[in-house]
Design a protein around this motif. Sequence first.
Motif, short mmCIF file in Angstrom:
data_model
loop_
_atom_site.label_atom_id
_atom_site.label_comp_id
_atom_site.label_asym_id
_atom_site.label_seq_id
_atom_site.Cartn_x
_atom_site.Cartn_y
_atom_site.Cartn_z
N ASN A 54 -6.93 1.87 8.52
CA ASN A 54 -5.57 1.33 8.35
C ASN A 54 -5.57 -0.20 8.26
O ASN A 54 -4.75 -0.88 8.86
CB ASN A 54 -4.66 1.79 9.50
N ALA A 55 -6.51 -0.73 7.48
CA ALA A 55 -6.58 -2.18 7.27
C ALA A 55 -5.87 -2.56 5.98
O ALA A 55 -5.83 -1.77 5.03
CB ALA A 55 -8.03 -2.63 7.22
N GLN A 56 -5.32 -3.77 5.94
CA GLN A 56 -4.65 -4.27 4.75
C GLN A 56 -5.00 -5.74 4.54
O GLN A 56 -5.37 -6.45 5.49
CB GLN A 56 -3.12 -4.16 4.88
N TYR A 57 -4.87 -6.17 3.29
CA TYR A 57 -4.96 -7.60 3.02
C TYR A 57 -3.56 -8.19 3.09
O TYR A 57 -2.60 -7.62 2.55
CB TYR A 57 -5.53 -7.88 1.63
N VAL A 58 -3.42 -9.34 3.77
CA VAL A 58 -2.15 -10.05 3.83
C VAL A 58 -2.43 -11.53 3.64
O VAL A 58 -3.52 -12.03 3.95
CB VAL A 58 -1.41 -9.84 5.17
#
Length: 466
Positions: free
Chosen positions: A235-239
């Motif tokens: 559940n990782a994202q780029y922000v």
Amino acid sequence: MKLFANKLAAMLFAVAAVFAVAGCDDDNTSDLRLDGDAWLTSFSLDGYEGIIDNTGKTVTVGVPETYDARAMEVTAITASEGATTSMNVGDVADFSLPQSVQVVNGDAYFEYTVNVVHDAARITSFKANGYIGVINEQNRTITVRVPTTADVTAMTTEIVTSEGATVTPASGQAVDFTNPVEFTVTYNTATAVYTVTVIKSDAPSAVFVGLAATIDGLGLEERAAADWMLLNVANAQYVSFEDVRTGNVDLSECKVMWWHLHIDGGIDNMEKFDNAAPEALRAVPAVKEFYDNGGCLLLSRFATYYAAKLGATLDGANPNNCWGQVEESGEITSGPWSFYVDGHEDHPIYSGLVTTIDGKHGVYTCDAGYRITNSTCQWHIGSDWGGYPTLDDWRTLHGGIDLGYGGDGAVVVWEYPANANGGRILCIGSGAYDWYSYDVDTTGDQYHGNVATLTLNAINYLTADK
């Protein structure tokens, strides 16, 4: 080619000298033979015809995807009239590596590099409705993360493949990603099937934060790190820092924030950091709130400067010994690179990584042949320079906890004590910690996987009690 240019210059100088003497004595003539051509005109291996580039002095021989190039026979080779070649029909060589062929005509010659290229069918870039897919080439999987409000039943794809390859379903089609979808890529003898999975998620558990508005805007070093995280951390994202500053990302479930900052040529003081990362400075209040509330940060390479901005240090100082090279011209390692961990070999971030190096405990991060920028953010310890005469002085004055060392004893991995709510910061500033090697295939590097293992260990360590 450089050797030829030097030899040609020497020849021209010799010819000029001969002409000068000839002006005084008509009986003097040159023995140099430079009137013949020295071009390679045809070349084949095992019957596969090569494409000759006389400008770049290269020969490219295409072969099937799984063809064994370790013992290929020269089946055809011709050159300019009167010229000879260093390889002849019937010669056998290992063309899994580039090989050289010299063409000589009198005193003139050219050297060609022969490369055998296998058919390839790869997806090199994938988007669905503009959302970027993270490609795992080893497992042939692509993961696309989208907001929970996104309609995944008819997403338009944008697909880039290796040269000449075709893909089905084709780029530009609307595809239903309610369930994973297989995309088949073909080129001559090569075929590959990628499974694309679209995942809905609004509140990430971990984020890779960067200066760029989207992951596409990252440089190659940062992009390699970000792609790995999105694929390997649940559940990782780029922000972007702007997303964090404006509250465009929901950090309510986020346990760890990773910033890996690469700057070609490096930076060596806080002013340069401020000039290079204004987006991160504007986001300090929001990131500090995340940290003060118990969130953890992994800061690597030049991002280690950020710890001082968040108030984690006692003296407000940045690493005092920093440098770096340019990605495209980084040095090629002549042997394995590593850093030492004596006294901390049992720390969780080094799980499965520690080995004996020069009689000490250490961690290898890449093998010989790796192109590296040696981008370093470390703490020089010593009365000669840097403000910290001893390691105890650094611990007391700066407030850090040393975990890894360079060959001269500099601190290259460190952390800061947890704050009142459990927020922690771990920093990796070793020049041996590197994600991307320009123009080098690292798939066979026996040590480079340790970089990913170290990072995953660090993230798990930071989030273990969250």
